[in-house]
Design an enzyme around this catalytic site. Structure first.
Site, PDB file in Angstrom:
ATOM      1  N   HIS A  67      42.567  35.394  34.279  1.00  0.00           N
ATOM      2  CA  HIS A  67      43.982  35.053  34.101  1.00  0.00           C
ATOM      3  C   HIS A  67      44.212  34.419  32.719  1.00  0.00           C
ATOM      4  O   HIS A  67      45.180  34.749  32.030  1.00  0.00           O
ATOM      5  CB  HIS A  67      44.432  34.033  35.160  1.00  0.00           C
ATOM      6  CG  HIS A  67      44.412  34.536  36.577  1.00  0.00           C
ATOM      7  ND1 HIS A  67      43.866  33.817  37.617  1.00  0.00           N
ATOM      8  CD2 HIS A  67      44.885  35.672  37.133  1.00  0.00           C
ATOM      9  CE1 HIS A  67      44.018  34.487  38.748  1.00  0.00           C
ATOM     10  NE2 HIS A  67      44.621  35.613  38.490  1.00  0.00           N
ATOM     11  N   LYS A  72      51.243  33.143  52.668  1.00  0.00           N
ATOM     12  CA  LYS A  72      49.866  33.316  52.226  1.00  0.00           C
ATOM     13  C   LYS A  72      49.169  31.961  52.317  1.00  0.00           C
ATOM     14  O   LYS A  72      49.684  30.974  51.808  1.00  0.00           O
ATOM     15  CB  LYS A  72      49.874  33.795  50.765  1.00  0.00           C
ATOM     16  CG  LYS A  72      48.806  34.825  50.465  1.00  0.00           C
ATOM     17  CD  LYS A  72      49.059  35.391  49.082  1.00  0.00           C
ATOM     18  CE  LYS A  72      47.825  36.041  48.497  1.00  0.00           C
ATOM     19  NZ  LYS A  72      48.058  36.540  47.143  1.00  0.00           N
ATOM     20  N   ARG A 127      42.698  45.676  36.292  1.00  0.00           N
ATOM     21  CA  ARG A 127      41.234  45.661  36.318  1.00  0.00           C
ATOM     22  C   ARG A 127      40.748  47.071  36.622  1.00  0.00           C
ATOM     23  O   ARG A 127      40.885  47.964  35.807  1.00  0.00           O
ATOM     24  CB  ARG A 127      40.739  44.648  37.356  1.00  0.00           C
ATOM     25  CG  ARG A 127      40.898  43.227  36.902  1.00  0.00           C
ATOM     26  CD  ARG A 127      40.838  42.261  38.047  1.00  0.00           C
ATOM     27  NE  ARG A 127      41.990  42.444  38.925  1.00  0.00           N
ATOM     28  CZ  ARG A 127      42.354  41.590  39.881  1.00  0.00           C
ATOM     29  NH1 ARG A 127      41.636  40.523  40.103  1.00  0.00           N
ATOM     30  NH2 ARG A 127      43.406  41.813  40.623  1.00  0.00           N
ATOM     31  N   SER A 138      40.515  36.006  42.035  1.00  0.00           N
ATOM     32  CA  SER A 138      40.529  34.695  42.695  1.00  0.00           C
ATOM     33  C   SER A 138      39.803  34.787  44.040  1.00  0.00           C
ATOM     34  O   SER A 138      39.133  33.845  44.457  1.00  0.00           O
ATOM     35  CB  SER A 138      41.968  34.239  42.926  1.00  0.00           C
ATOM     36  OG  SER A 138      42.621  34.079  41.704  1.00  0.00           O
TER      37      SER A 138
HETATM   38  P1  ADP Z   1      43.981  37.757  41.869  1.00  0.00           P
HETATM   39  O1  ADP Z   1      44.226  39.248  41.907  1.00  0.00           O
HETATM   40  O2  ADP Z   1      42.818  37.344  41.048  1.00  0.00           O
HETATM   41  O3  ADP Z   1      44.056  37.095  43.212  1.00  0.00           O
HETATM   42  P2  ADP Z   1      46.729  37.131  41.152  1.00  0.00           P
HETATM   43  O4  ADP Z   1      47.313  37.714  42.369  1.00  0.00           O
HETATM   44  O5  ADP Z   1      47.076  35.733  40.845  1.00  0.00           O
HETATM   45  O6  ADP Z   1      45.161  37.129  41.067  1.00  0.00           O
HETATM   46  O7  ADP Z   1      47.003  38.091  39.922  1.00  0.00           O
HETATM   47  C1  ADP Z   1      47.957  37.916  38.949  1.00  0.00           C
HETATM   48  C2  ADP Z   1      47.797  39.021  37.914  1.00  0.00           C
HETATM   49  O8  ADP Z   1      46.590  38.771  37.165  1.00  0.00           O
HETATM   50  C3  ADP Z   1      47.665  40.432  38.439  1.00  0.00           C
HETATM   51  O9  ADP Z   1      48.355  41.294  37.555  1.00  0.00           O
HETATM   52  C4  ADP Z   1      46.201  40.708  38.354  1.00  0.00           C
HETATM   53  O10 ADP Z   1      45.935  42.108  38.198  1.00  0.00           O
HETATM   54  C5  ADP Z   1      45.841  39.951  37.099  1.00  0.00           C
HETATM   55  N1  ADP Z   1      44.424  39.610  37.037  1.00  0.00           N
HETATM   56  C6  ADP Z   1      43.726  38.872  37.919  1.00  0.00           C
HETATM   57  N2  ADP Z   1      42.422  38.771  37.554  1.00  0.00           N
HETATM   58  C7  ADP Z   1      42.302  39.462  36.385  1.00  0.00           C
HETATM   59  C8  ADP Z   1      41.212  39.757  35.515  1.00  0.00           C
HETATM   60  N3  ADP Z   1      39.977  39.351  35.789  1.00  0.00           N
HETATM   61  N4  ADP Z   1      41.459  40.500  34.407  1.00  0.00           N
HETATM   62  C9  ADP Z   1      42.716  40.957  34.171  1.00  0.00           C
HETATM   63  N5  ADP Z   1      43.775  40.727  34.963  1.00  0.00           N
HETATM   64  C10 ADP Z   1      43.587  39.990  36.055  1.00  0.00           C
END
Ligand code: ADP
Length: 169
Positions: A17, A41, A90, A128
């Site tokens: 992030h 959630k 990703r 996460s």
């Molecule tokens: P996660 O998918 O890790 O639970 P979130 O729902 O908070 O996280 O995701 C928020 C945004 O951050 C989404 O667009 C997700 O694709 C992106 N994201 C999460 N982890 C990464 C990563 N390792 N590299 C690039 N983008 C990421």
């Protein structure tokens, strides 16, 4: 003035992030990191904790602010005058869902555009969910999250952090 929002759960904030926040903040004029207050959630960290962790990490980025929102993203964007959504991509598994959401948001509000940043190679496997899974078993999460949050995360699971070789973290 291009104001963008990077929405997510950030439960917890990972280095993946942080990478997207830093890179996108160099592209847009203003970036709002929008923490989703999704009561359905079950989150590990409270909304306030997640907001404050992201604030701590983005303190030195002058065009980045952090806020939380409920309900529809496009409605919140209207409220704050943002027209761009930033998302990270990703693996291919992210693609189908992200495409659907981006297209739906665009139909809901044609002024809204979604931009995707591809993940940096070293974070391409990182989510996460993976961090929580590892931490819950006392695994080493030092390569996944900002150093100052490692202990906070272990505390949530009441597990002892692993003893790392070479003096640890
Ligand atoms: P996660 O998918 O890790 O639970 P979130 O729902 O908070 O996280 O995701 C928020 C945004 O951050 C989404 O667009 C997700 O694709 C992106 N994201 C999460 N982890 C990464 C990563 N390792 N590299 C690039 N983008 C990421």
């Amino acid at each position: 003035m291009k104001r963008a929002i990077y929405p997510g759960s950030f439960d917890p904030l990972t280095l993946g992030h942080v990478d997207i926040i830093e890179r996108s903040s160099r592209i847009v004029d203003e970036l709002v990191v929008g923490v989703l207050n999704n009561s359905a959630k079950n989150s590990l960290f409270s909304l306030e904790e997640r907001v404050s962790m992201i604030r701590e990490m983005t303190d030195l980025l002058p065009n980045v602010t952090v806020s939380s929102f409920n309900g529809l993203l496009v409605d919140y964007m209207d409220e704050i005058g943002a027209t761009i959504i930033v998302r990270g991509l990703r693996a291919v598994t992210d693609f189908e869902y992200e495409l659907q959401i981006a297209q739906t948001n665009h139909v809901e509000n044609p002024n809204v555009e979604t931009i995707f940043l591809t993940t940096s190679l070293q974070y391409s496997y990182l989510s996460s969910t993976i961090v929580k899974e590892f931490a819950s078993y006392g695994g080493d999460i030092s390569k996944f999250v900002p150093a100052q949050f490692i202990d906070k995360i272990y505390q949530k699971y009441a597990v002892r952090p692993p003893c790392l070789p070479h003096g640890g973290r």
